[in-house]
Design a protein around this motif. Structure first.
Motif, short mmCIF file in Angstrom:
data_model
loop_
_atom_site.label_atom_id
_atom_site.label_comp_id
_atom_site.label_asym_id
_atom_site.label_seq_id
_atom_site.Cartn_x
_atom_site.Cartn_y
_atom_site.Cartn_z
N PHE A 1 -5.40 7.86 54.07
CA PHE A 1 -6.15 8.38 53.47
C PHE A 1 -6.08 10.11 53.06
O PHE A 1 -6.58 10.55 53.11
CB PHE A 1 -7.44 8.39 52.97
N PRO A 2 -4.45 10.59 53.03
CA PRO A 2 -3.92 11.64 53.52
C PRO A 2 -4.86 12.41 52.47
O PRO A 2 -4.82 14.17 52.71
CB PRO A 2 -2.26 11.74 53.15
N ASN A 3 -5.63 12.23 51.08
CA ASN A 3 -6.45 12.62 50.23
C ASN A 3 -7.61 12.96 50.63
O ASN A 3 -8.04 13.22 49.64
CB ASN A 3 -5.64 12.78 49.03
N GLY A 4 -7.82 12.33 51.56
CA GLY A 4 -9.54 11.82 51.45
C GLY A 4 -9.96 10.43 51.17
O GLY A 4 -8.90 10.31 50.45
N ILE A 5 -11.16 9.92 50.89
CA ILE A 5 -11.36 9.18 49.89
C ILE A 5 -12.54 9.35 49.12
O ILE A 5 -12.74 8.72 47.99
CB ILE A 5 -12.32 8.26 51.03
N SER A 6 -12.98 10.66 49.28
CA SER A 6 -14.25 10.90 48.63
C SER A 6 -13.71 11.04 46.91
O SER A 6 -14.73 10.82 45.97
CB SER A 6 -14.82 12.95 48.47
N ARG A 7 -12.55 11.91 46.68
CA ARG A 7 -12.49 11.23 45.54
C ARG A 7 -12.04 10.22 44.10
O ARG A 7 -12.59 9.93 43.14
CB ARG A 7 -10.91 12.43 44.97
N TYR A 8 -11.91 9.58 45.39
CA TYR A 8 -11.29 8.28 44.73
C TYR A 8 -12.85 7.37 44.60
O TYR A 8 -12.66 6.25 44.40
CB TYR A 8 -10.57 7.05 45.91
N ALA A 9 -13.55 7.22 45.64
CA ALA A 9 -15.07 6.85 45.78
C ALA A 9 -15.65 7.30 45.12
O ALA A 9 -16.22 6.96 43.98
CB ALA A 9 -15.33 7.07 47.68
N VAL A 10 -16.37 8.37 44.71
CA VAL A 10 -17.00 9.02 43.64
C VAL A 10 -16.60 9.05 42.26
O VAL A 10 -17.14 8.01 40.75
CB VAL A 10 -16.69 10.81 44.19
N GLY A 11 -15.03 9.54 41.97
CA GLY A 11 -14.32 8.13 40.96
C GLY A 11 -13.82 7.12 40.26
O GLY A 11 -14.57 6.38 38.80
N GLY A 12 -14.63 6.47 41.60
CA GLY A 12 -14.43 4.89 41.11
C GLY A 12 -16.02 4.46 40.95
O GLY A 12 -16.50 3.75 39.98
N LEU A 13 -16.96 5.54 41.27
CA LEU A 13 -18.22 5.10 41.49
C LEU A 13 -18.28 5.24 39.91
O LEU A 13 -19.33 4.76 38.92
CB LEU A 13 -18.98 5.87 42.01
N LEU A 14 -17.20 5.98 39.16
CA LEU A 14 -18.29 6.83 37.43
C LEU A 14 -17.23 5.43 36.53
O LEU A 14 -18.22 6.13 35.89
CB LEU A 14 -17.74 8.42 37.63
N VAL A 15 -16.33 5.19 37.01
CA VAL A 15 -15.78 4.16 36.55
C VAL A 15 -16.48 3.51 36.13
O VAL A 15 -16.42 2.41 35.00
CB VAL A 15 -14.29 3.61 36.96
N GLY A 16 -17.10 2.92 36.85
CA GLY A 16 -18.21 1.37 37.26
C GLY A 16 -19.50 2.65 36.60
O GLY A 16 -19.82 1.35 35.42
N LEU A 17 -19.99 3.72 36.46
CA LEU A 17 -21.22 3.60 35.99
C LEU A 17 -20.36 3.66 33.89
O LEU A 17 -21.79 3.58 33.40
CB LEU A 17 -21.29 4.69 35.97
N GLY A 18 -19.67 4.09 33.93
CA GLY A 18 -19.98 3.89 32.75
C GLY A 18 -19.50 3.26 31.81
O GLY A 18 -19.72 2.22 30.82
N THR A 19 -18.67 1.88 32.08
CA THR A 19 -19.32 0.31 32.46
C THR A 19 -20.27 0.12 32.23
O THR A 19 -20.44 -0.53 31.20
CB THR A 19 -18.19 -0.46 33.76
N VAL A 20 -21.17 0.43 33.50
CA VAL A 20 -22.33 -0.20 32.89
C VAL A 20 -23.25 0.82 32.11
O VAL A 20 -24.08 -0.10 31.22
CB VAL A 20 -23.14 0.26 34.72
N VAL A 21 -22.75 1.84 31.65
CA VAL A 21 -23.35 2.16 30.68
C VAL A 21 -23.39 0.90 29.56
O VAL A 21 -24.52 1.47 28.42
CB VAL A 21 -23.55 3.60 30.05
N ILE A 22 -22.14 0.39 28.72
CA ILE A 22 -21.58 0.43 27.82
C ILE A 22 -22.47 -1.10 27.96
O ILE A 22 -23.18 -1.54 27.07
CB ILE A 22 -20.54 0.23 27.82
N TYR A 23 -22.92 -1.59 28.81
CA TYR A 23 -22.95 -2.96 29.23
C TYR A 23 -24.34 -3.25 29.58
O TYR A 23 -25.05 -3.94 28.46
CB TYR A 23 -23.00 -3.55 30.88
N LEU A 24 -25.48 -2.79 29.59
CA LEU A 24 -26.53 -2.25 29.67
C LEU A 24 -27.01 -2.31 28.32
O LEU A 24 -28.06 -2.44 27.96
CB LEU A 24 -27.26 -1.30 30.59
N GLY A 25 -26.12 -1.22 27.36
CA GLY A 25 -26.79 -1.10 25.86
C GLY A 25 -26.45 -2.18 24.90
O GLY A 25 -27.27 -2.57 23.96
#
Lengths: 153, 163
Positions: free
Chosen positions: B15-39
């Motif tokens: 992980f030459p660029n660390g993992i935080s950008r990927y992990a945080v980005g992935g969680l947000l992608v999931g969150l966007g999906t969840v907002v639509i799904y729950l509504g």
């Protein structure tokens, strides 16, 4: 459900899209180079994007139906995203894999890429619409003899 | 930088660029999906937008089946573009453009356009929503396109095509 839609339906879709697109840009999925680095085993960070996203949806898919019962804005029941398995999943997946490996771009990331100012990505978007049209054109012709309906998300 | 990489040699290499950008980005992608799904109860994928939008300009039955969902799919996609633009303004400090050659983007795009539609989903539909649903179909789809994409990218690289 088009006419009696809840007034918050479209705003919620927009907010969901905003978070989704911000996340794609933040994760650098919107940069083809980063995806290609992943596929060439130079940076495994993208594993966290897909599984991070899937982990969050996985929790919500389990808890949502139990806590809410029905979706508040549509009244629809919550269903898991289960699609029928057939040969097309593997054939289509392989074709998609060739495209993803060649360009480093997939649909959601391509839209996000436009948002980060990457106008060059219009080549990929043009290609995707062309590919989807060709597939739909071919599918419509073949369906006139074969009436099997196919579901899609 | 909440989830900064552990100071391990192996971690730095993978992980030459660390993992935080990927992990945080992935969680947000999931969150966007969840907002639509729950509504709404919709588990949204990004690739159907291609076909649903074609229904505005083509009368073919293959596209017309998406007429009822095409409006919200346009809004979803505009949201994705706007959300990424917010990132560009706040964190990126301006526009960023790729060096990947146009022919790769165009040809790859055609394959992506055909493949996601034949294969019933893409990295968001199968990869995020489908895997989140523990769908065997989606897991099979993800493993297929991941394996083929890795082989393709390695071949293209071995042939000396860069960027």
């Amino acid at each position: 459900m088009s006419d009696d839609r809840h007034p918050a339906f479209m705003p919620l879709i927009l907010v969901g899209g905003l978070i989704f697109g911000f996340g794609l840009a933040y994760s650098h999925m919107a940069r083809p180079e980063v995806v290609l680095d992943f596929l060439q085993f130079e940076d495994f960070g993208l594993v966290f994007v897909m599984f991070g996203g899937a982990a969050v949806t996985g929790v919500a898919f389990v808890l949502g139906p139990r806590l809410l019962g029905r979706a508040p804005l549509t009244g629809d029941t919550f269903e898991r995203r289960l699609k029928s398995f057939d040969r097309n999943v593997l054939v289509g997946g392989a074709i998609f894999g060739v495209g993803w490996g060649l360009s480093g771009i997939c649909p959601g990331a391509a839209y996000a890429s436009l948002g980060i100012g990457n106008v060059t990505i219009l080549w990929a978007l043009a290609g995707m619409f062309l590919g989807a049209y060709l597939q739909g054109y071919w599918r419509t012709r073949s369906e006139t003899s074969d009436t099997a309906a196919t579901g899609a998300d | 930088m909440v989830i900064e990489a552990l100071p391990l040699q192996a971690t730095a290499e993978l992980f030459p660029n660390g993992i935080s950008r990927y992990a945080v980005g992935g969680l947000l992608v999931g969150l966007g999906t969840v907002v639509i799904y729950l509504g709404t109860g919709i588990s949204a994928g990004a690739s159907t937008f291609l076909e649903s939008t074609l229904s505005y300009v083509s009368d073919r039955s293959r596209f017309q089946q998406y007429v009822s969902s095409r409006d919200w799919r346009v809004v979803f996609t505009l949201g994705i573009i706007l959300g990424a633009a917010v990132y560009a303004v706040v964190y990126q400090g301006g526009a960023w453009t790729t060096d990947v050659q146009p022919w790769r983007l165009l040809l790859g795009g055609v394959f992506v356009g055909i493949g996601t539609r034949v294969g019933k989903g893409c990295t968001s539909g199968h990869g995020v929503c489908g895997v989140g649903s523990a769908s065997k179909t989606s897991i099979a789809g993800v493993l297929t396109f991941l394996a083929v994409a890795i082989i393709t990218a390695q071949l293209v690289s071995a042939l000396g095509v860069s960027p």
